[in-house]
Design a protein around this motif. Structure first.
Motif: not given
Length: 590
Positions: A215-219, A224-228
């Motif tokens: 999993t990685a934090q994507v802006t 907004k930052t989401t987890t993918q």
């Protein structure tokens, strides 16, 4: 530090010593137009090139004409590279459909590769098409290297010839350099790299499924930052080996991939790593023997080699000690080398190379004007990172770049001989040629151009917002990042403290200007000295002649390099890596 590490460093220097004479003899024969074992194959090709281009191979040039030809060749080559970058979207061999390179980056890259700097503020695998990499960047790796080599040969001719104004033909020298020296070695060398696992193909990038998704934090565009969850990886590839070998042999340094020679597709094994390091020093070391052979003073050539070798060993020893010692802020952490760990400061280094081969590579690439890296200099300890910085500040004359190292140290030889003349109260002489005020003025001009370019651009960048915006580390390390950027650009090295964000209009433009000044505003004064020396008579040695063939001369040359090169930048070093080292030992972090 380990015995194995010292053995590898010693083995490397021994191999460089072994290749110096045979390569030096071969280059002397090529540029003296003597017979070689490649003539039967290459001489017909050479003659065909001259017929197609209208070059008269028997016509020689004065230094001014030679300089104009070199500048025109470099200018047109730079314009063609810029055009390729700006139109790559519509050109073939672009399987990833990369867009055209934006103007600022295209100009900076064109200037960088034309000047043998190869400063890269982009990821090659996500920016440049295969055609741009091959017809644009790899071509300049050959062309800029050839220009540096033939200019060194012009300097040698200026010393060796007498009472004439002819120094050779730029077009003939460049053609012979490409056909006899660079292309044959690179053909064989690329096959050696392929055998070690370096990639060479025209395939599209491959998308593969990860064995272990993460999993990685994507802006997103909205901030907004989401987890993918990442389940796939794109594996870049391409015609890497053919570019890698000339990158090292021509002391260019620009990587096919962003990670450069730390990437396993560019440098997969310890053997490929050693081979690439040998390629970097081969021509610069060989040219010292060529100098001795063509001037008729082989002992002088070896004295120059000895001075270079001493400075090289001092640099690599310091860097190895600093990195093997580790970080004192990691109290309680085992940083000793064992059978299970490399020990020391391994941040930013590849485990397949370890401390010794990482610091050796960093020293070699900055002694030469190469700039290839197998680790991140930004992650070195303050004193470990200061060694690459000082290597470039010295003018990259510790073997140096192909050709550039020899004509760079020639400037310091002129100054050293001049200082020796002052001490004994005689007109200084160098291999039978009197060194006069004009020669010393040109030598000092070459030194001062580099100094002013580095310090002025660095000073502006650390006080103006468009410069400080690129600094990623506060405190003295931030100053080191900026200083390294302009030292590397002006010195035509191309390596960087990777922490700086340099892909901006300010840094793209100013580093390009620094590269052009560092290349051509040093070349012109050096050619002027060669043009002055070639007209002079040979003066027989006398009791008052300062010898340039022994340990005394080598010691004076080393001292001149350190005083003129290193002490010039001592105030800047005091505020950067030296201060950072003292603060680190005091427990201060930023």
């Amino acid at each position: 530090m380990t015995a194995n590490g010292w053995f590898q460093i010693g083995l490397y220097l021994f191999v460089i010593f072994l290749v110096t004479k045979p390569l030096g003899v071969f280059m002397a024969r090529v540029f003296n137009r003597e017979k070689t074992f490649l003539d039967r194959i290459l001489r017909p090709i050479e003659k065909l090139v001259y017929r197609l281009t209208g070059v008269d191979e028997k016509r020689e040039m004065r230094w001014t004409e030679y300089a104009v030809a070199m500048l025109l060749f470099s200018g047109v080559s730079m314009a063609l590279l810029y055009l390729i970058e700006r139109t790559q979207k519509w050109l073939p061999f672009n399987p990833q459909k990369f867009p055209n390179v934006e103007p600022g980056l295209a100009f900076g890259t064109a200037a960088s590769f034309t000047t043998n700097t190869n400063w890269q503020v982009y990821s090659g695998e996500s920016t440049m098409s295969y055609l741009t990499q091959m017809a644009g960047l790899a071509y300049h790796n050959f062309a800029s290297a050839a220009v540096g080599i033939v200019l060194a040969i012009v300097v040698i001719r200026g010393i060796a010839r007498k009472e004439t104004d002819k120094l050779g033909n730029f077009w003939v020298d460049t053609t012979r350099c490409l056909l006899w020296l660079l292309l044959p070695v690179c053909l064989v060398g690329s096959l050696i790299l392929v055998s070690e696992g370096v990639v060479q193909n025209f395939k599209s990038y491959t998308t593969v499924d990860l064995i272990q998704p993460y999993t990685a934090q994507v802006t997103g565009p909205d901030g907004k930052t989401t987890t993918q969850t990442v389940t796939q990886q794109v594996i870049a590839q391409g015609p890497v080996a053919s570019q890698e070998v000339i990158k090292e042999f021509g002391t260019n340094g620009g990587g096919f991939f962003n990670a450069n020679s730390a990437h396993p597709f560019e440098n997969p094994t310890p053997l490929s790593n050693f081979f690439e390091m040998v390629l970097i020093f081969a021509i610069p070391s060989g040219l010292t023997y060529t100098l001795g052979r063509m001037t008729g003073s082989q002992r002088h050539g070896w004295a120059v080699w000895a001075a270079m070798a001493f400075l090289f060993f001092a640099g690599v020893s310091t860097a190895y000690w600093a990195e093997a010692k580790g970080n004192p802020l990691l109290a309680g952490t085992d940083q000793h080398a064992t059978a299970l760990q490399s020990g020391g400061n391994m941040e930013g280094k590849e485990v397949r190379f370890g401390i010794a081969n990482s610091t050796l590579f960093a020293t070699v690439t900055t002694d030469a004007s190469c700039g290839a890296v197998n680790g991140m200099h930004d992650s070195y300890t303050p004193l470990g990172g200061m060694v690459p910085l000082i290597n470039i500040m010295l003018g990259e004359v510790v073997f140096g770049g192909v050709g550039a190292g020899l004509y760079g140290i020639f400037v310091f030889v002129v100054l050293a001989v001049f200082i020796a003349g002052l001490m004994v109260g005689r007109t200084p002489e160098y291999l039978g040629k009197k060194i006069e005020s004009y020669d010393v003025k040109m030598a000092m001009l070459a030194v001062l151009v580099l100094t002013f370019t580095i310090l002025i651009f660095s000073a502006v960048s650390v006080v103006k917002p468009y410069g400080t915006a690129g600094i990623t580390n506060p405190g003295p390390h931030g100053l080191s990042q900026v200083l390294y950027a302009y030292v590397s650009s002006t010195g035509n090295n191309g390596s960087a403290f990777g922490g700086i964000s340099a892909n901006t209009m300010w840094y793209n433009t100013t580093t390009a200007v620094a590269q052009l000044l560092g290349r051509f505003f040093m070349i012109i004064p050096v050619l002027a000295i060669a043009g002055s020396l070639v007209k002079k008579k040979i003066v027989p040695d006398s009791a008052g002649t300062f010898p340039v063939t022994g340990g005394l001369f080598a010691g004076l040359l080393v001292s001149t390099i350190l005083i003129v090169g290193a002490l010039t930048f001592f105030p800047a070093l005091s505020l950067g890596p030296i201060l950072e080292h003292l603060l680190m030992n005091a427990g201060k972090v930023f």
